[in-house]
Design a protein around this motif. Structure first.
Motif, short mmCIF file in Angstrom:
data_model
loop_
_atom_site.label_atom_id
_atom_site.label_comp_id
_atom_site.label_asym_id
_atom_site.label_seq_id
_atom_site.Cartn_x
_atom_site.Cartn_y
_atom_site.Cartn_z
N ARG A 5 0.86 -1.19 0.00
CA ARG A 5 0.00 0.00 0.00
C ARG A 5 0.90 1.24 0.00
N VAL A 6 0.72 2.09 -1.01
CA VAL A 6 1.63 3.19 -1.29
C VAL A 6 0.95 4.54 -1.16
N GLY A 7 1.64 5.48 -0.52
CA GLY A 7 1.21 6.87 -0.49
C GLY A 7 2.28 7.74 -1.14
N ILE A 8 1.85 8.75 -1.88
CA ILE A 8 2.79 9.69 -2.50
C ILE A 8 2.49 11.08 -1.95
N ILE A 9 3.51 11.71 -1.38
CA ILE A 9 3.35 13.04 -0.80
C ILE A 9 4.04 14.05 -1.70
N GLY A 10 3.26 14.96 -2.25
CA GLY A 10 3.74 15.93 -3.22
C GLY A 10 3.23 15.59 -4.60
N CYS A 11 2.37 16.42 -5.12
CA CYS A 11 1.71 16.14 -6.41
C CYS A 11 2.16 17.13 -7.49
N GLY A 12 3.43 17.51 -7.46
CA GLY A 12 3.97 18.46 -8.42
C GLY A 12 4.57 17.80 -9.65
N ASN A 13 5.62 18.44 -10.18
CA ASN A 13 6.17 18.02 -11.47
C ASN A 13 6.72 16.61 -11.49
N ILE A 14 7.32 16.18 -10.37
CA ILE A 14 7.97 14.86 -10.37
C ILE A 14 6.99 13.74 -10.04
N PHE A 15 5.78 14.08 -9.65
CA PHE A 15 4.79 13.07 -9.26
C PHE A 15 4.60 11.96 -10.30
N VAL A 67 4.59 1.86 2.06
CA VAL A 67 5.63 2.66 1.41
C VAL A 67 5.12 4.08 1.22
N VAL A 68 6.01 5.05 1.42
CA VAL A 68 5.69 6.44 1.09
C VAL A 68 6.77 7.00 0.17
N HIS A 69 6.34 7.73 -0.85
CA HIS A 69 7.24 8.45 -1.74
C HIS A 69 7.18 9.93 -1.35
N ILE A 70 8.34 10.54 -1.17
CA ILE A 70 8.41 11.94 -0.76
C ILE A 70 8.86 12.78 -1.95
N CYS A 71 7.96 13.59 -2.47
CA CYS A 71 8.22 14.44 -3.64
C CYS A 71 7.94 15.89 -3.26
N LEU A 72 8.55 16.34 -2.21
CA LEU A 72 8.25 17.61 -1.57
C LEU A 72 9.40 18.60 -1.70
N PRO A 73 9.16 19.88 -1.34
CA PRO A 73 10.27 20.82 -1.22
C PRO A 73 11.34 20.27 -0.29
N HIS A 74 12.58 20.64 -0.54
CA HIS A 74 13.72 20.02 0.12
C HIS A 74 13.63 20.03 1.64
N HIS A 75 13.18 21.15 2.22
CA HIS A 75 13.21 21.26 3.68
C HIS A 75 12.24 20.32 4.38
N LEU A 76 11.31 19.73 3.62
CA LEU A 76 10.32 18.83 4.20
C LEU A 76 10.73 17.36 4.11
N HIS A 77 11.79 17.06 3.39
CA HIS A 77 12.18 15.65 3.22
C HIS A 77 12.47 15.00 4.56
N ALA A 78 13.27 15.65 5.39
CA ALA A 78 13.68 15.03 6.65
C ALA A 78 12.52 14.84 7.63
N PRO A 79 11.74 15.87 7.95
CA PRO A 79 10.67 15.65 8.93
C PRO A 79 9.64 14.63 8.49
N VAL A 80 9.31 14.61 7.20
CA VAL A 80 8.32 13.64 6.72
C VAL A 80 8.91 12.23 6.75
N ALA A 81 10.16 12.09 6.34
CA ALA A 81 10.80 10.77 6.35
C ALA A 81 10.92 10.22 7.77
N ILE A 82 11.31 11.05 8.70
CA ILE A 82 11.46 10.61 10.08
C ILE A 82 10.13 10.19 10.67
N GLU A 83 9.08 10.94 10.39
CA GLU A 83 7.74 10.58 10.87
C GLU A 83 7.28 9.27 10.25
#
Length: 342
Positions: A5-15, A67-83
């Motif tokens: 079961r997959v979640g994708i966070i960030g629905c911008g250009n790289i999505f 699984v989660v894919h993180i496609c966010l602004p750079h400063h959000l990668h760490a807090p979202v990944a750690i959570e």
């Protein structure tokens, strides 16, 4: 086995790169997407028949994700990944890992503590040219590297920054041409040399963008403990995205990469060439850029296969941390206007 079961966070250009790669697998399904812009999240959710969220914490709470894919602004990668790690969710994040080395270390530690897989996208390592050079270094056909150089001269106009609410800032992007554009090429060089860094000596400046805080030009030296000294130049105020260039002067020959094509000339007269195969294609969707190619898919497949096989992916958090350490040192040297020694 049930589908992941997959979640994708960030629905911008790289999505599309991530979404279509998941959809192409039989063992995974997208069950949720998240974006702070509700219209974007809803549009992707409708397209992929899943649930939309505007808060990743809410998504983590409501969905039983694997699984989660993180496609966010750079400063959000760490807090979202750690959570995500704390919730026992495997993580695949776009580059860079974070905007600070300390945050990147915390990501690796959180993944280890919670026994989840952390992968970081550096898809250019999967290009045929990159693979050829790495193979011929590994099997010693090229011999020891004597020195190297790289060049990235791209175009990021004022309009590019005006259309973003986070790019061009130290607080959210964490830098400019180095952390966003040149990082892939610098990662390749670091991967080829495969040695601890001895020192970096760098200058950074903003020469052509009045509206941004971060650097649009950088040049310098990165010296490695195995004796290799490399030079780099990166700008993002050129008139177009010129092909990146890497050259390695080696004991038995010279390896050059222009864009994705590698050309190796050995001193014994043999030559080797590798480039992208035009027959090797992957359909993303109408939102994807034509030149993105198939290397993203290859890395994402490797990541999912590693989860299924209970093995480490090619580019783990620990592996990506080496590049993050280099990037952090480049910025430290550039800001201090002094050599940084390890």
């Amino acid at each position: 086995m049930r589908q992941l079961r997959v979640g994708i966070i960030g629905c911008g250009n790289i999505f599309p790169m991530h979404a279509q790669s998941v959809l192409d697998r039989d063992d995974a399904e997208i069950v949720a997407v998240c974006d702070s812009k509700e219209d974007r999240a809803n549009a992707k959710a409708e397209k992929h028949h899943c649930t939309a969220y505007t808060d990743y914490q809410e998504m983590f709470q409501a969905e039983d994700l694997d699984v989660v894919h993180i496609c966010l602004p750079h400063h959000l990668h760490a807090p979202v990944a750690i959570e995500a790690a704390k919730r026992k969710i495997h993580i695949l994040t776009e580059k860079p890992m974070s905007i600070s080395y300390a945050d990147a270390v915390a990501m690796v530690e959180a993944a280890k503590e919670n026994d989840v897989t952390l992968g970081v996208i550096f898809q250019n390592r999967y290009n045929p040219g990159s693979r050829l050079i790495k193979e011929m270094l590994t099997n010693s056909e090229l011999g020891a590297i004597k020195s190297g150089k790289l060049s990235v001269t791209w175009d990021r106009s004022d309009a590019y920054y005006q259309n973003s609410d986070w790019k061009g800032t130290w607080e959210m992007e964490g830098g400019g041409v180095i952390i966003d554009q040149a990082i892939h090429t610098m990662d390749l060089m670091h991967w080829f040399i495969d040695s601890e860094i001895k020192y970096v000596d760098v200058t950074i400046s903003n020469r052509a963008h009045e509206m941004i805080e971060v650097e649009d030009a950088a040049e310098g030296v990165i010296a490695y403990r195995n004796g290799v000294v490399t030079a780099f130049q990166a700008i993002n105020y050129y008139s177009y995205d010129a092909p990146v260039e890497i050259e390695l002067h080696c004991e038995h020959g010279i390896a050059k990469m222009i864009a994705d094509k590698a050309h190796i000339k050995l001193y014994d007269g043999r030559e080797f060439i590798a480039d992208n195969n035009p027959q090797e294609t992957f359909h993303y969707d109408s939102g994807a850029k034509g030149y993105w190619g198939v290397s993203h898919v290859k890395q994402i497949n490797n990541f999912y296969n590693s989860i299924r096989d209970h093995t480490a992916p090619d580019i783990t958090g620990e592996e990506a941390l080496k590049t993050q350490k280099m990037i952090a040192a480049v910025y430290e040297s550039g800001r201090k206007k002094a050599r940084v020694t390890f």
